[in-house]
Motif scaffolding. Structure first.
Motif, short mmCIF file in Angstrom:
data_model
loop_
_atom_site.label_atom_id
_atom_site.label_comp_id
_atom_site.label_asym_id
_atom_site.label_seq_id
_atom_site.Cartn_x
_atom_site.Cartn_y
_atom_site.Cartn_z
N VAL A 199 0.83 -1.22 0.00
CA VAL A 199 0.00 0.00 0.00
C VAL A 199 0.86 1.27 0.00
O VAL A 199 0.40 2.34 0.36
CB VAL A 199 -0.98 0.03 1.20
CG1 VAL A 199 -2.01 -1.08 1.05
CG2 VAL A 199 -0.25 -0.06 2.54
N THR A 200 2.12 1.15 -0.41
CA THR A 200 2.96 2.34 -0.51
C THR A 200 2.42 3.25 -1.61
O THR A 200 1.66 2.83 -2.49
CB THR A 200 4.41 1.99 -0.84
OG1 THR A 200 4.48 1.52 -2.19
CG2 THR A 200 4.97 0.93 0.11
N THR A 201 2.85 4.49 -1.58
CA THR A 201 2.44 5.41 -2.63
C THR A 201 3.08 5.05 -3.96
O THR A 201 2.54 5.39 -5.02
CB THR A 201 2.75 6.86 -2.20
OG1 THR A 201 2.01 7.15 -1.01
CG2 THR A 201 2.35 7.86 -3.27
N VAL A 202 4.20 4.35 -3.95
CA VAL A 202 4.76 3.83 -5.20
C VAL A 202 3.77 2.87 -5.85
O VAL A 202 3.55 2.91 -7.07
CB VAL A 202 6.12 3.14 -4.96
CG1 VAL A 202 6.54 2.32 -6.17
CG2 VAL A 202 7.19 4.18 -4.64
N ASP A 203 3.15 2.01 -5.05
CA ASP A 203 2.14 1.10 -5.59
C ASP A 203 0.97 1.89 -6.17
O ASP A 203 0.47 1.58 -7.25
CB ASP A 203 1.64 0.15 -4.51
CG ASP A 203 2.72 -0.81 -4.02
OD1 ASP A 203 3.28 -1.54 -4.85
OD2 ASP A 203 3.02 -0.80 -2.82
N ALA A 204 0.54 2.92 -5.46
CA ALA A 204 -0.57 3.75 -5.95
C ALA A 204 -0.19 4.49 -7.22
O ALA A 204 -1.02 4.65 -8.13
CB ALA A 204 -0.99 4.74 -4.87
N ALA A 205 1.06 4.93 -7.33
CA ALA A 205 1.51 5.62 -8.54
C ALA A 205 1.51 4.67 -9.74
O ALA A 205 1.18 5.07 -10.87
CB ALA A 205 2.90 6.22 -8.32
#
Length: 543
Positions: A199-205
């Motif tokens: 759920v890191t923001t890298v995953d969201a990006a």
């Protein structure tokens, strides 16, 4: 961007003294470059999701279309488990002059795009809504997109969040908060363990880039406020050559957010304290009835006659505000008497205090009313208190998602017994809010991070290598996203223009000047001059 052009940009930046010197572009790639290449390659290996659009079927989403995008839970295992992202689209009002799609993310971390879409009115509105399809979504780990679960049921969740003392104010509460940190972390691991590492923001990006591809857009046009500005920054660092326009408001300092979260909290705590001083100053200046917490003539005359009390209305209000909070630290305050009372705890009052301070137009008058009624105690009006607290209640699901995403992105001491000392240090720079800003993330002290850590977690550098610079906007007196953080983001991204709203209060940018700048930027890719500013349309308590 070609390697030659990349080298030229790096050379210019280095010569300008904006970055430390680096070795030449030839030879083996540096660690962050190879990491970006790997993260991007993993995302590119995933087929673009198919979006089957249909009317949303909910009255609050009338006129909008909904779809589901299937994305991998773990981008390093693209054929493994998947999760469904909930996506909403508002089609361009002027189809003949449509430019493309603008993606807009809700603030958070943990904010729901679907809830924003259900709030009524056009998404983004004006010329943007006429010329673009506007798309929003619930990011992974929250809302309708594989939400993080930390409790067996809603009753257990409610019991936890309504009883844990945050921030703690004595040794007994510090022990209780440490126990709660461990319990919450264990609950999240038990109910969402397979998701927490992704759920890191890298995953969201990378999810965002899949959505871009699903819409057939060659480049991304993105709008993000508050923590969604960080999502835009991460996207720009990874996929800079795929950026058409990034419009980011109420900024996050990406370096501190990721690698030195204590510094980020210190910066925010100072800004929140400054915003509180401004609230009290403008309240005193407005007087009653526009600000319910302003001193009456009798109170002011009494202060003039009291030895040791300054005859400064703003200072007087600060003394009274602090006195109310000290009373709450000692014991809950009961507002009203006999058959109708409303009891308010310190944790409840302080979190509401902060949320209201974030909304200068509607929240500041409500905060003044809340303080006035708490100060009156038994003589106060419990109905007023009830109405204000009910209007600012935070979704408990949001809190679970906020914790999970924060713990994945931020850097904290992994020992809850160290947090009281850290909270004391933060109280020295932000006495009202410093400990609260820390303890809202208290479970991170005991968080069940993956054994191998977060290999996809990116920590910079943050240079935006896009043809068009990003447009950053920040209020001068934002209590959550300090203008200092916006200036640091400007330095770190390099390829940006920052516009500060002079005399701008609150965490939401609302003025007509920046609305026009946004339209010119998103539609024509026109940027304001370097150093341009806007003036706020209205001041608090003017209504």
């Amino acid at each position: 961007m070609s390697s030659v052009r990349s080298c030229k940009l790096l050379l210019v930046v280095v010569l300008a003294g904006m970055l430390p010197a680096v070795s030449g572009c030839a030879g083996a790639p540096r660690h962050h470059e190879s990491m970006i290449a790997d993260l991007v390659a993993q995302a590119d290996a995933v087929p673009a999701p198919r979006l089957d659009w249909a009317p949303c079927g909910r009255p609050e989403l009338s006129g909008l279309q909904c779809a589901t995008a299937v994305v991998p839970v773990d981008y390093s295992r693209p054929t493994g488990a998947t999760l469904d992202l909930a996506v909403v689209r508002q089609q361009a009002a002027d189809a003949q002059r449509r430019i493309g799609t603008v993606f807009a993310a809700a603030a958070g971390p943990g904010g729901s795009g679907l809830r924003w879409a259900a709030g009524g009115g056009e998404l983004l509105g004006g010329e943007i809504a006429r010329r673009f399809d506007v798309v929003t979504f619930d990011r992974r780990g929250m809302g309708r997109s594989g939400p993080v679960r930390c409790f067996a049921d809603a009753d257990q969740q409610r019991q936890f969040w309504t009883t844990v003392p945050l921030p703690p104010v004595n040794t007994r509460q510090e022990r209780a908060a440490a126990d709660a940190s461990r319990a919450l972390a264990a609950g999240c691991a038990a109910h969402s363990g397979a998701l927490l590492g992704h759920v890191t923001t890298v995953d969201a990006a990378r999810d965002l880039d899949l959505l871009r591809r699903a819409f057939g857009e060659s480049q991304l046009t993105f709008v993000g406020d508050s923590d969604a500005s960080y999502l835009g920054q991460v996207y720009g660092a990874l996929f800079g050559d795929r950026v058409r326009a990034l419009h980011l408001r109420s900024m996050t300092d990406p370096d501190a957010h990721t690698t030195d979260t204590r510094r980020a909290i210190e910066t925010t705590a100072r800004a929140t304290e400054e915003a509180l001083d401004e609230f009290l100053r403008l309240c005193a200046q407005a007087g009653r009835p526009r600000c319910a917490f302003a001193a009456t003539d009798a109170q002011y005359v009494a202060d003039l006659q009291t030895p040791g009390v300054e005859a400064d209305p703003a200072v007087d209000l600060r003394v009274r505000n602090d006195a109310v909070l000290r009373r709450l630290q000692q014991a809950p305050i009961a507002v009203g008497t006999q058959e109708r009372t409303r009891t308010v705890t310190y944790s409840e009052a302080l979190s509401t205090h902060l949320r209201l301070l974030s909304d200068a137009q509607e929240g500041w008058p409500a905060l003044a009313e809340l303080l006035a009624e708490l100060e009156r105690g038994p003589a106060g009006n419990p109905d007023v208190v009830d109405e204000i607290l009910a209007a600012t209640t935070q979704s408990l699901d949001f809190l679970d998602s906020f914790i999970a995403i924060s713990c994945a992105d931020n850097t904290f001491p992994r020992d809850p017994d160290q947090w009281p000392s850290l909270a004391g240090d933060l109280a020295a720079v932000g006495p009202t809010y410093g400990p609260l800003w820390l303890y809202v993330r208290h479970a991170c002290a005991s968080w069940p991070s993956p054994a191998e850590g977060y290999p996809q977690r990116y920590s910079g550098p943050w240079i935006l290598r896009s043809d068009t610079p990003a447009l950053l906007v920040n209020n001068q007196f934002d209590p959550v996203a300090p203008v200092v953080a916006a200036r640091r983001a400007q330095h770190e991204l390099v390829n940006v223009r920052l516009v500060v709203v002079e005399g701008g209060y609150g965490h939401t940018v609302l003025d007509d000047c920046t609305r026009k700048l946004r339209e010119r930027y998103l539609i024509d890719l026109h940027l304001p001059a370097p150093g341009a500013t806007c003036d706020a349309d209205a001041q608090p308590f003017e209504r």
